[in-house]
Design an enzyme around this catalytic site. Structure first.
Site, PDB file in Angstrom:
ATOM      1  N   THR A  68      -0.208   7.847   1.711  1.00 35.14           N
ATOM      2  CA  THR A  68       0.239   7.051   2.844  1.00 35.14           C
ATOM      3  C   THR A  68       1.176   5.936   2.411  1.00 35.14           C
ATOM      4  O   THR A  68       1.113   5.465   1.266  1.00 35.14           O
ATOM      5  CB  THR A  68      -0.978   6.434   3.565  1.00 35.14           C
ATOM      6  OG1 THR A  68      -0.542   5.480   4.548  1.00 35.14           O
ATOM      7  CG2 THR A  68      -1.893   5.702   2.589  1.00 35.14           C
TER       8      THR A  68
ATOM      9  N   TYR B 294      -8.887   0.811   3.668  1.00 33.62           N
ATOM     10  CA  TYR B 294      -8.165   2.091   3.767  1.00 33.62           C
ATOM     11  C   TYR B 294      -7.021   2.142   2.760  1.00 33.62           C
ATOM     12  O   TYR B 294      -6.853   3.152   2.055  1.00 33.62           O
ATOM     13  CB  TYR B 294      -7.620   2.270   5.186  1.00 33.62           C
ATOM     14  CG  TYR B 294      -6.702   3.466   5.333  1.00 33.62           C
ATOM     15  CD1 TYR B 294      -7.222   4.751   5.374  1.00 33.62           C
ATOM     16  CD2 TYR B 294      -5.320   3.306   5.417  1.00 33.62           C
ATOM     17  CE1 TYR B 294      -6.390   5.857   5.496  1.00 33.62           C
ATOM     18  CE2 TYR B 294      -4.489   4.399   5.538  1.00 33.62           C
ATOM     19  CZ  TYR B 294      -5.016   5.670   5.580  1.00 33.62           C
ATOM     20  OH  TYR B 294      -4.191   6.761   5.687  1.00 33.62           O
TER      21      TYR B 294
END
Length: 360
Positions: free
Chosen positions: A133, A176
């Protein structure tokens, strides 16, 4: 029959293969004649529809294991009999990671390590392409941005012209960001330390068919769903934050090309997104949704969320050059296609024939 021929007849493992990007990868693989093993916990609401669609379309080419990446034995067994792995399974929401950071760690870090060690001990060189990501780069707070009309723009001319490159220092924010960043680095190090043919793709915002968008993840589809249903959309921050959005078909092209070139690119990470040509603000998307639906979405605003980036645009020059990727689909056309699919899939109100515009 040679060992190479037998190896090519093994299934391709797609962890998280019932999810948005995973199901699109599985569809491409099966359409090209591969047997596909989907390993998925089915924890995200609605993904069963993706799995049923794959089974209906491809029949016996699709094998399914209802499994959790935290189950080391089950995941290692699936990996050991694969010819290649696309590791898409993850806890995907920043918000969820802030509520249950241990679960986020166990799924994203421990689950990835389970997979990598299963590949390491398999006795074969099994390629793996990992979905990372843009959050590994943090909030980019050291870069200067200015508000121009309804969007943030980078002051640095190089960033403004091309976006954020792979040479950007890593800076993990939120649980995250930490968990995906740690998994990202484990994948690269298993390539270095153990010779696992592995590569990392750090994605910006991917959208498209089979996306079950929610407020926490999959925001392009989420905004469309809310607008089509006549429900209010909440924008966190001022709505001028910019992302480069990429149609899922282009993302699948990149994953397939990474597998095809894995021996050459092993041990490397690549940024993937729509690039500067597909960089839009949330406000711009709201206007386009109004054009598509014939009515202005109901919009409210709330505080910025933890770790949110005011601007992220991927510099895609390296991945395009190394993997021979084409020009990505334009966002106007891609978002319109997603709206049409959502209307059909969810039996929503039809898209308007006569579009309207709303002010910035």
């Amino acid at each position: 029959m040679t060992a190479r021929t037998i190896f090519r007849q093994l299934p391709v493992l797609v962890t998280g293969g019932a999810g948005f990007i995973g199901s699109n990868i599985a569809d491409r693989l099966a359409s090209e004649g591969h047997d596909v093993h989907i390993f998925d916990a089915l924890s995200r609401p609605g993904v069963e529809r993706n799995l049923n669609w794959l089974k209906s379309k491809h029949g016996q080419r699709i094998r399914f294991t209802h499994g959790d990446v935290r189950d080391e034995a089950s995941l290692a067994a699936a990996a050991s009999e694969a010819q290649a792995v696309f590791h898409m399974a993850a806890q995907v929401a920043v918000t969820t990671s802030l509520v249950t950071p241990r679960d986020d760690f166990d799924i994203n870090v421990r689950g990835t390590l389970h997979l990598l060690d299963g590949l390491r001990t398999s006795g074969r060189r099994i390629p793996v392409v990992f979905a990372s990501t843009n959050k590994v780069y943090g909030d980019l707070a050291d870069l200067e941005f200015r508000l121009e009309d309804d969007r943030y723009e980078a002051v640095d001319p190089e960033v403004r012209a091309h976006g954020i490159g792979e040479d950007r220092p890593l800076d993990f924010h939120t649980p995250y960001g930490c968990s995906k960043g740690a998994a990202d680095q484990y994948v690269l190090d298993y390539a270095r330390s153990f010779g696992v043919p592995a590569a990392v793709i750090r994605m910006s915002c991917v959208y498209g068919q089979r996306q079950m968008g929610t407020e926490d993840q999959g925001w392009v589809a989420h905004f469309l769903i809310r607008a089509l249903e006549g429900e209010e959309i909440t924008l966190y921050g001022d709505g001028a934050q910019v992302r480069d959005i990429l149609d899922v078909s282009d993302a699948v092209d990149a994953y397939m090309a990474a597998w095809s070139n894995i021996d050459r690119i092993a041990g490397r990470a690549f940024n993937l997104g729509g690039g500067p040509a597909n960089a839009i603000s949330l406000r711009q998307l709201m206007r386009h949704i109004a054009e598509l639906t014939g009515r202005a979405p109901k919009v409210s605003y709330s505080d910025w969320r933890a770790g949110d980036q005011r601007y992220f645009v991927a510099d895609t020059r390296t991945i395009q050059r190394e993997l021979g990727l084409g020009t990505p689909r334009g966002w106007h056309d891609g978002v319109a296609a997603l709206a049409d699919w959502l209307v059909e899939e969810r039996a929503l109100a039809p898209v308007a024939a006569d579009p309207i515009r709303i002010p910035a």
